[in-house]
Write a protein that holds these residues in place. Structure first.
Motif, short mmCIF file in Angstrom:
data_model
loop_
_atom_site.label_atom_id
_atom_site.label_comp_id
_atom_site.label_asym_id
_atom_site.label_seq_id
_atom_site.Cartn_x
_atom_site.Cartn_y
_atom_site.Cartn_z
N MET A 140 0.83 -1.21 0.00
CA MET A 140 0.00 0.00 0.00
C MET A 140 0.86 1.26 0.00
O MET A 140 0.52 2.25 -0.65
N LEU A 141 1.96 1.22 0.73
CA LEU A 141 2.80 2.40 0.90
C LEU A 141 3.79 2.61 -0.24
O LEU A 141 4.25 3.74 -0.46
N THR A 142 4.13 1.52 -0.93
CA THR A 142 5.12 1.65 -2.01
C THR A 142 4.52 1.11 -3.30
O THR A 142 3.85 1.83 -4.02
N SER A 143 4.76 -0.16 -3.59
CA SER A 143 4.23 -0.76 -4.81
C SER A 143 4.22 -2.28 -4.66
O SER A 143 4.91 -2.83 -3.80
N GLU A 144 3.46 -2.94 -5.50
CA GLU A 144 3.42 -4.40 -5.50
C GLU A 144 4.81 -4.95 -5.82
O GLU A 144 5.27 -5.91 -5.18
N GLU A 145 5.48 -4.33 -6.77
CA GLU A 145 6.82 -4.77 -7.16
C GLU A 145 7.79 -4.69 -5.99
O GLU A 145 8.57 -5.62 -5.74
N ASN A 146 7.77 -3.60 -5.25
CA ASN A 146 8.67 -3.44 -4.11
C ASN A 146 8.35 -4.46 -3.02
O ASN A 146 9.27 -5.04 -2.43
N ALA A 147 7.07 -4.67 -2.74
CA ALA A 147 6.69 -5.64 -1.71
C ALA A 147 7.17 -7.03 -2.09
O ALA A 147 7.68 -7.78 -1.24
N LYS A 148 7.03 -7.40 -3.36
CA LYS A 148 7.51 -8.71 -3.82
C LYS A 148 9.03 -8.81 -3.68
O LYS A 148 9.55 -9.85 -3.29
N LYS A 149 9.74 -7.73 -4.01
CA LYS A 149 11.19 -7.73 -3.90
C LYS A 149 11.63 -7.94 -2.44
O LYS A 149 12.51 -8.75 -2.16
N VAL A 150 11.02 -7.20 -1.53
CA VAL A 150 11.37 -7.32 -0.11
C VAL A 150 11.04 -8.72 0.41
O VAL A 150 11.84 -9.33 1.13
N LYS A 151 9.87 -9.24 0.02
CA LYS A 151 9.49 -10.61 0.41
C LYS A 151 10.55 -11.61 -0.06
O LYS A 151 10.96 -12.50 0.70
N ASP A 152 10.98 -11.47 -1.29
CA ASP A 152 11.98 -12.37 -1.85
C ASP A 152 13.30 -12.25 -1.09
O ASP A 152 13.91 -13.26 -0.71
N LEU A 153 13.75 -11.02 -0.86
CA LEU A 153 15.01 -10.81 -0.15
C LEU A 153 14.97 -11.34 1.28
O LEU A 153 16.00 -11.73 1.82
N MET A 154 13.77 -11.37 1.86
CA MET A 154 13.63 -11.89 3.22
C MET A 154 13.36 -13.38 3.25
O MET A 154 13.22 -13.97 4.33
N GLY A 155 13.28 -14.02 2.08
CA GLY A 155 13.11 -15.47 2.02
C GLY A 155 11.67 -15.94 2.16
O GLY A 155 11.43 -17.09 2.55
N PHE A 156 10.70 -15.08 1.85
CA PHE A 156 9.31 -15.46 1.99
C PHE A 156 8.71 -16.04 0.71
O PHE A 156 7.54 -16.36 0.67
N ASN A 157 9.47 -16.12 -0.37
CA ASN A 157 8.96 -16.69 -1.63
C ASN A 157 9.46 -18.11 -1.81
O ASN A 157 10.47 -18.50 -1.38
#
Length: 157
Positions: A140-157
C-alpha cells in the motif's frame, strides 16, 4: 518511527518497549501511515488504546485516508473509534474468544478471514498474520513490485 503515550511500556512476558517519541512531541501530519500491533487486555492495551488521545490519532488517519494496519485485536481500537462502522473487518477469532462479537458491536461488518482489507484499512485475525499484514501494508505504501522484492530478499517466496 515508534510513537507512544509513555516513555516506556511494560508489555506481556516482561517485554519493554521504549518509543522513539511521545505522541505529544510529534505532528500527525508528518506521518504517512499508522500501524497498530495487538496485545493483551492484562497488559493495559485497551486502557491506552481506547483513550481519547489515541482515538483522535486513529480518526485523524482515517479522515485523511492514510493507510492503517492492525494485527489481531488491534482492530478493536479502530472499532472503538468508530472508523469501522459499516466497513468490513476482522479481529482475533479463536473459538474461545468473543472478540468478533465485540468488533461487531462497534458496527463493523464481520468477515471471518485471516486478513481483511477495506480501502486504506487492513485488519487481521490473529498474531500469525503479522508478516502478511506487513507485506500488504508495504505494498500500500510503495508498490506491489517493491513488496515482492522485499518478500523475496527476506526469504518469503
Amino acid at each position: 518511527m515508534t510513537v507512544g503515550l509513555y516513555q516506556q511500556l511494560q508489555c506481556t512476558w516482561n517485554f519493554n518497549v521504549a518509543p522513539e517519541k511521545l505522541l505529544r512531541e510529534i505532528s500527525l501530519e508528518d506521518f504517512d501511515a499508522l500501524a497498530i500491533p495487538g496485545g493483551f487486555e492484562e497488559a493495559g492495551l485497551y486502557a491506552d488504546a481506547f483513550s481519547d488521545e489515541f482515538q483522535a490519532v486513529v480518526r485523524h488517519f482515517d479522515e485523511h485516508k492514510k493507510p492503517i494496519a492492525t494485527v489481531c485485536v488491534a482492530s478493536l481500537i479502530l472499532g472503538h473509534s468508530g472508523v469501522l462502522h459499516n466497513r468490513k473487518a476482522t479481529t482475533y477469532n479463536h473459538p474461545t474468544s468473543k472478540r468478533l462479537a465485540q468488533l461487531q458491536s462497534y458496527g463493523a461488518d464481520i468477515v471471518n478471514e485471516r486478513i481483511v482489507q477495506t480501502g486504506h484499512i487492513i485488519t487481521s485475525s490473529n498474531p500469525g498474520t503479522a508478516f502478511d499484514v506487513a507485506f500488504s501494508f508495504l505494498e500500500m505504501l510503495t508498490s506491489e513490485e517493491n513488496a515482492k522484492k522485499v518478500k523475496d530478499l527476506m526469504g518469503f517466496n
